[in-house]
Write a protein that holds these residues in place. Structure first.
Motif, PDB file in Angstrom:
ATOM      1  N   LEU A  71       0.818  -1.215   0.000  1.00  0.00           N
ATOM      2  CA  LEU A  71       0.000   0.000   0.000  1.00  0.00           C
ATOM      3  C   LEU A  71       0.851   1.263   0.000  1.00  0.00           C
ATOM      4  O   LEU A  71       0.372   2.337  -0.360  1.00  0.00           O
ATOM      5  CB  LEU A  71      -0.926   0.029   1.213  1.00  0.00           C
ATOM      6  CG  LEU A  71      -2.252  -0.706   1.121  1.00  0.00           C
ATOM      7  CD1 LEU A  71      -3.084  -0.429   2.348  1.00  0.00           C
ATOM      8  CD2 LEU A  71      -3.020  -0.339  -0.138  1.00  0.00           C
ATOM      9  N   ALA A  72       2.105   1.132   0.420  1.00  0.00           N
ATOM     10  CA  ALA A  72       3.024   2.275   0.384  1.00  0.00           C
ATOM     11  C   ALA A  72       3.820   2.308  -0.908  1.00  0.00           C
ATOM     12  O   ALA A  72       4.710   3.142  -1.077  1.00  0.00           O
ATOM     13  CB  ALA A  72       3.971   2.226   1.586  1.00  0.00           C
ATOM     14  N   ALA A  79       1.924   6.279   1.709  1.00  0.00           N
ATOM     15  CA  ALA A  79       0.520   6.566   1.478  1.00  0.00           C
ATOM     16  C   ALA A  79       0.285   8.025   1.871  1.00  0.00           C
ATOM     17  O   ALA A  79       1.207   8.716   2.304  1.00  0.00           O
ATOM     18  CB  ALA A  79      -0.351   5.622   2.307  1.00  0.00           C
ATOM     19  N   PRO A 131      -0.354   7.495  -5.251  1.00  0.00           N
ATOM     20  CA  PRO A 131      -0.373   6.561  -4.117  1.00  0.00           C
ATOM     21  C   PRO A 131      -1.502   5.557  -4.263  1.00  0.00           C
ATOM     22  O   PRO A 131      -2.533   5.843  -4.879  1.00  0.00           O
ATOM     23  CB  PRO A 131      -0.579   7.480  -2.910  1.00  0.00           C
ATOM     24  CG  PRO A 131      -1.221   8.710  -3.461  1.00  0.00           C
ATOM     25  CD  PRO A 131      -0.696   8.869  -4.857  1.00  0.00           C
ATOM     26  N   CYS A 141      -3.038   4.270  -1.639  1.00  0.00           N
ATOM     27  CA  CYS A 141      -3.956   4.446  -0.517  1.00  0.00           C
ATOM     28  C   CYS A 141      -3.900   5.894  -0.037  1.00  0.00           C
ATOM     29  O   CYS A 141      -2.811   6.403   0.272  1.00  0.00           O
ATOM     30  CB  CYS A 141      -3.586   3.506   0.630  1.00  0.00           C
ATOM     31  SG  CYS A 141      -4.617   3.702   2.108  1.00  0.00           S
ATOM     32  N   THR A 169      -8.566   3.836  -2.475  1.00  0.00           N
ATOM     33  CA  THR A 169      -7.582   2.760  -2.593  1.00  0.00           C
ATOM     34  C   THR A 169      -7.647   2.164  -3.994  1.00  0.00           C
ATOM     35  O   THR A 169      -8.716   2.071  -4.591  1.00  0.00           O
ATOM     36  CB  THR A 169      -7.833   1.636  -1.568  1.00  0.00           C
ATOM     37  OG1 THR A 169      -9.180   1.172  -1.692  1.00  0.00           O
ATOM     38  CG2 THR A 169      -7.611   2.134  -0.153  1.00  0.00           C
TER      39      THR A 169
END
Length: 439
Positions: free
Chosen positions: A84-85, A106, A144, A146, A164
């Motif tokens: 997610l990063a 994020a 990004p 997220c 997301t």
């Protein structure tokens, strides 16, 4: 029967949200730099999913305190969900979309509205102004996966907005992520250990397409931005309405389905068949035109062996049913439900693997007239955060007229909310048919 269609209410056009702080957040401990393989299901859904989760005021958790706890929980969550990063990347060697787990971060945003939560209207109605409750990055080439936004209201209530990438989660795995986020915010262990191995849904070697797949459109090339017809954003003027079915309505549809159908009809099957008929017949009528309905089926338990409970990727495939408009208009309702039921039952381990392999050979994308996506029982509203459960969770209005969303009702009500976006004339026809076919 108690059904209703909520006409467009008087909606706030501007929630008067001020962004107070925007920051990039990183995993709270160092994570491994690597590339995350994406399955052929993941790469099809290369777009963001935007949801808003509303909370009533809690004197023990004012919005400023929630913002601090949520930010810290997200930083901790990025350790367990390191992708997610990261950032999406097209691998030049394999020409596959993947996630570069680069720890670029994020985004966390804190905002405030000039309104009380009670003043912004019916939370169950898809208000375009809710887009102010989540942040969209404007940095080209560095998007990004997220973005979280905490927006406070004058009453002490607040909203958590998430944008997301769908490549990261499907609905079920996002629910698990929220459960884990809530646990971390409460300084508890993870609710479910996540499994990031997307190779569990990799194509076979060599790929074997063992079924015909009329529910897929085959593309020669796959660029990162290609979307299929049902995922395309419409440039037409669209009306947005919420159609509500009570539990009595659903029971009545089940009664109508009795007859030729084998076994009892599920609530989802009868609702989907009802929507299919209304959507197909709301378009300009041609009795010989074929209508294909797509509906999402979770394959986690249908695979052999089943996927781990914590599987974080997309494990939902599109089942389908096809009928001529004349058949949809004149057939017994039980026949339409039977076709939907057959579509769901078609989704065996071998059929699912055949779809995945088709994606390997032909970049197969879902292709149909309408896609029914059920968020009805995902349970977002059941996530127990330290500051309580959400009052309501909803998607932000999308401009995809061929996707119809099923959502739980607001508050303690029973039944289901059906969110529909259609051009005005088609919406009027859809509404008329929706009620006519219930009687």
């Amino acid at each position: 029967m108690g059904t209703s269609c909520q006409e467009s209410p008087s909606l706030l056009q501007d929630l008067k949200v001020t962004i107070d702080e925007t920051s990039t957040i990183f995993p709270s401990t160092e994570t491994e730099k690597k590339s995350l393989f994406l399955s052929n299901i993941d790469k099809v859904v290369n777009f963001d999913v935007d949801t808003v989760h509303f909370f009533a005021a809690n004197k023990d958790f004012p919005p400023q305190k929630v913002a601090q706890k949520l930010k810290k929980a997200l930083e901790d969550a990025l350790v367990f969900y390191d992708f997610l990063a990261g950032r999406l990347n097209l691998n030049p060697e394999t020409e596959r979309l993947e996630i570069d787990c680069s720890a670029k971060g994020a985004v966390f945003v804190v905002g405030s509205s000039e309104y009380k939560l009670s003043e912004i209207g019916d939370l169950a109605y898809p208000n375009p102004a809710f887009a102010q409750l989540f942040h969209k990055s404007k940095e080209p080439g560095d998007l990004p996966l997220c973005v979280a936004q905490l927006t406070s209201f004058k009453c002490g209530g607040f909203a958590m907005g998430f944008a997301t990438s769908h490549t990261a989660f499907d609905g079920l795995s996002f629910k698990t992520f929220l459960d884990n986020l809530a646990a971390l915010a409460a300084n508890k262990p993870l609710a479910v250990i996540p499994c990031h191995d997307r190779h569990l849904l990799a194509a076979r070697s060599p790929p074997r397409v063992t079924f015909p797949h009329p529910e897929l459109i085959e593309l020669d090339n796959l660029a990162t931005g290609i979307e299929s017809s049902v995922f395309d954003a419409s440039k037409e003027e669209l009306d947005f309405r919420v159609f509500k079915l009570t539990s009595d309505n659903i029971l009545s549809l089940k009664e109508k389905a009795k007859g030729s159908i084998n076994g009892s009809a599920t609530g989802f099957n009868v609702i989907t068949a009802h929507i299919w008929r209304c959507k197909a017949l709301s378009a300009p009528y041609d009795p010989a035109r074929s209508s294909t309905i797509l509906f999402a089926v979770d394959v986690r338990s249908k695979l052999n062996p089943p996927l781990p409970k914590g599987y974080t990727g997309n494990a939902v495939l599109t089942a389908f049913a096809v009928a001529k408009c004349e058949e949809l208009e004149k057939s017994e309702f039980s026949r339409l439900v039977e076709m939907v039921k057959e579509g769901a039952e078609r989704m065996s381990d071998e059929y699912a693997r055949s779809i995945i392999d088709c994606g390997e050979l032909h970049n197969g994308f879902p292709n149909g007239e309408v896609l029914v996506s059920s968020w009805w029982r995902l349970g977002f509203e059941e996530v127990e955060y330290p500051w309580g459960k959400p009052k309501y969770c909803c998607p932000v209005v999308h401009r995809r007229k061929d996707i119809i969303l099923l959502f739980p009702p607001f508050g303690a009500g029973d039944g289901i909310n059906i969110i529909v976006a259609l051009p005005p004339k088609e919406m009027d026809k859809f509404g008329s048919l929706f009620h006519m076919f219930l009687n």
